[in-house]
Design an enzyme around this catalytic site. Structure first.
Site, PDB file in Angstrom:
ATOM      1  N   GLY A  10     -26.656  85.957  -6.264  1.00 35.41           N
ATOM      2  CA  GLY A  10     -25.881  86.945  -5.519  1.00 35.41           C
ATOM      3  C   GLY A  10     -26.085  88.383  -5.961  1.00 35.41           C
ATOM      4  O   GLY A  10     -25.619  89.302  -5.286  1.00 35.41           O
ATOM      5  N   LEU A  11     -26.778  88.610  -7.102  1.00 38.28           N
ATOM      6  CA  LEU A  11     -27.048  89.994  -7.513  1.00 38.28           C
ATOM      7  C   LEU A  11     -28.419  90.455  -7.056  1.00 38.28           C
ATOM      8  O   LEU A  11     -28.822  91.581  -7.325  1.00 38.28           O
ATOM      9  CB  LEU A  11     -26.961  90.123  -9.044  1.00 38.28           C
ATOM     10  CG  LEU A  11     -25.614  89.823  -9.691  1.00 38.28           C
ATOM     11  CD1 LEU A  11     -25.705  89.989 -11.207  1.00 38.28           C
ATOM     12  CD2 LEU A  11     -24.512  90.724  -9.131  1.00 38.28           C
ATOM     13  N   GLY A  12     -29.154  89.573  -6.385  1.00 36.97           N
ATOM     14  CA  GLY A  12     -30.512  89.921  -5.957  1.00 36.97           C
ATOM     15  C   GLY A  12     -30.523  90.787  -4.724  1.00 36.97           C
ATOM     16  O   GLY A  12     -29.479  91.213  -4.221  1.00 36.97           O
ATOM     17  N   TYR A 140     -45.182  79.561  -5.578  1.00 36.51           N
ATOM     18  CA  TYR A 140     -44.041  79.950  -4.744  1.00 36.51           C
ATOM     19  C   TYR A 140     -44.091  79.188  -3.421  1.00 36.51           C
ATOM     20  O   TYR A 140     -43.097  78.598  -2.985  1.00 36.51           O
ATOM     21  CB  TYR A 140     -44.127  81.460  -4.497  1.00 36.51           C
ATOM     22  CG  TYR A 140     -43.023  82.050  -3.652  1.00 36.51           C
ATOM     23  CD1 TYR A 140     -41.702  82.046  -4.081  1.00 36.51           C
ATOM     24  CD2 TYR A 140     -43.316  82.664  -2.435  1.00 36.51           C
ATOM     25  CE1 TYR A 140     -40.699  82.626  -3.305  1.00 36.51           C
ATOM     26  CE2 TYR A 140     -42.335  83.250  -1.669  1.00 36.51           C
ATOM     27  CZ  TYR A 140     -41.023  83.224  -2.113  1.00 36.51           C
ATOM     28  OH  TYR A 140     -40.044  83.810  -1.348  1.00 36.51           O
ATOM     29  N   ILE A 170     -38.637  91.531   2.885  1.00 40.86           N
ATOM     30  CA  ILE A 170     -37.375  92.186   3.266  1.00 40.86           C
ATOM     31  C   ILE A 170     -37.361  93.598   2.688  1.00 40.86           C
ATOM     32  O   ILE A 170     -37.600  93.788   1.494  1.00 40.86           O
ATOM     33  CB  ILE A 170     -36.162  91.384   2.751  1.00 40.86           C
ATOM     34  CG1 ILE A 170     -36.167  89.967   3.342  1.00 40.86           C
ATOM     35  CG2 ILE A 170     -34.860  92.097   3.099  1.00 40.86           C
ATOM     36  CD1 ILE A 170     -35.021  89.076   2.847  1.00 40.86           C
TER      37      ILE A 170
HETATM   38  C1  AKB Z   1     -42.356  87.731  -1.757  1.00 37.64           C
HETATM   39  O1  AKB Z   1     -43.144  88.658  -1.540  1.00 37.64           O
HETATM   40  O2  AKB Z   1     -42.496  86.890  -2.638  1.00 37.64           O
HETATM   41  C2  AKB Z   1     -41.152  87.605  -0.838  1.00 37.64           C
HETATM   42  C3  AKB Z   1     -41.458  86.706   0.304  1.00 37.64           C
HETATM   43  C4  AKB Z   1     -42.253  87.193   1.436  1.00 37.64           C
HETATM   44  O3  AKB Z   1     -41.059  85.583   0.296  1.00 37.64           O
HETATM   45  N1  AKB Z   1     -40.747  88.901  -0.397  1.00 37.64           N
END
Ligand code: AKB
Length: 315
Positions: A10-12, A140, A170
């Protein structure tokens, strides 16, 4: 039934602004913010320091606060995940598994953000469809695809109301992002206002999807409010608002700051990640199934970012 929400992470970047929007919508007292970190400044309202992997503490908080909806935002982003892949698997996957288990017990719904990172080099690059090849090459991306599948599994197996969107980069003028491949698209505005120049870590012709924070918040709230009867997909709706390259973004900044200059010092790790992601997403399913429609394009967002940052006289 009253909506009572808990946020992890929640702090992100997304969490801080989403919490405020949820409070406005559902009531001041109805939003609980958690994060593994301690806040830098003042303690936010209704804040608990908590690791999302700690199922016991989480379940206790969910029960005590009569939580009906969880926004699970705690995760490592792409660049930092690639430098710490073992941590990324643990944080992104163990955290999600714990949340889903707690939600199953408590009967809460769960929003989990996926990402354009869930796609890979074999995915069609332009107007990437909702349902397509997903063979990401970054850790990721691996956690994002696994997360999408795990959320679907909990819906089909246990009836947990899991929903989510695949966010592009974002961009926001409040909380900075941390450790992503798309972070340059935020940093460039701060540098433009402060220094009139920016050195970009991606090549100038790298196209990626982006979204301005007000639209990202709208997507996160609207998908959870959507009529379940209309949802053919649940987790991981493609959403986008614009696609541009660093060169395009610099050209739009020059409309407001003509002397702005962009330079390049390419980071091979982040460039490789960006090259494996789509150039543009197609978000038809989100539009049809829950009325997704972004408000901001590159021009509107650039004007708003530069005006807001200048008025704040960033140091
Ligand atoms: C990232 O760059 O890792 C994020 C995403 C697009 O998931 N902003």
């Amino acid at each position: 039934m009253e909506t009572r929400t808990l946020l992890t992470g929640g702090l992100g970047q997304l969490g801080s602004e989403l919490a405020a929007a949820l409070r406005e919508r559902y009531g001041e007292d109805s939003v609980i913010v958690t994060d593994v970190r301690e806040p830098d400044g003042d303690l936010p309202d209704r804040f608990y320091q908590l690791d999302a992997r700690n199922g016991g503490d989480l379940a206790e908080l969910v029960t005590r606060e009569r939580i009906t909806r969880i926004y699970h935002l705690a995760a490592l982003l792409s660049a930092v995940a690639e430098s710490r892949p073992q941590d990324a698997w643990q944080i992104n996957m163990d955290g999600l598994f714990t949340i889903l288990e707690v939600a199953r017990e408590a009967g809460a719904s769960v929003f989990t953000p996926s990402s354009i990172g869930a796609f890979g080099p074999q995915t069609p690059k332009d107007f990437t469809p909702q349902d397509t090849i997903q063979r990401p090459t970054s850790m990721y991306g691996v956690t994002k695809v696994a997360g999408e599948l795990l959320c679907d599994y909990y819906y089909f197996k246990y009836g947990v109301d899991t929903r989510g969107v695949r966010f592009p980069g974002i961009i926001s003028n409040l909380t900075p992002p941390g450790g992503g491949t798309t972070d340059y698209a935020v940093d460039i505005y701060y540098a433009a206002v402060r220094d009139r120049r920016y050195t970009c870590f991606l090549q100038g012709d790298t196209y990626l999807d982006m979204i301005y924070m007000p639209d990202a918040i709208k997507a996160a709230i609207d998908v959870m409010e959507a009529d379940p009867e209309r949802l053919r997909h649940r987790n991981a709706f493609n959403v986008t608002a614009m696609s541009f390259s660093p060169e395009d973004q610099a050209a739009y900044i020059r409309r407001y700051i003509p002397e702005f200059e962009i330079f390049y010092d390419v980071d091979p790790v982040r460039q490789a990640i960006a090259n494996s992601w789509p150039n543009t997403l197609e978000d038809y399913a989100a539009r049809v199934e829950w009325g997704w429609e972004p408000e901001y394009d590159l021009d509107l967002m650039t004007a708003d970012m530069l005006r807001t940052l200048a008025s704040r006289e960033i140091a």
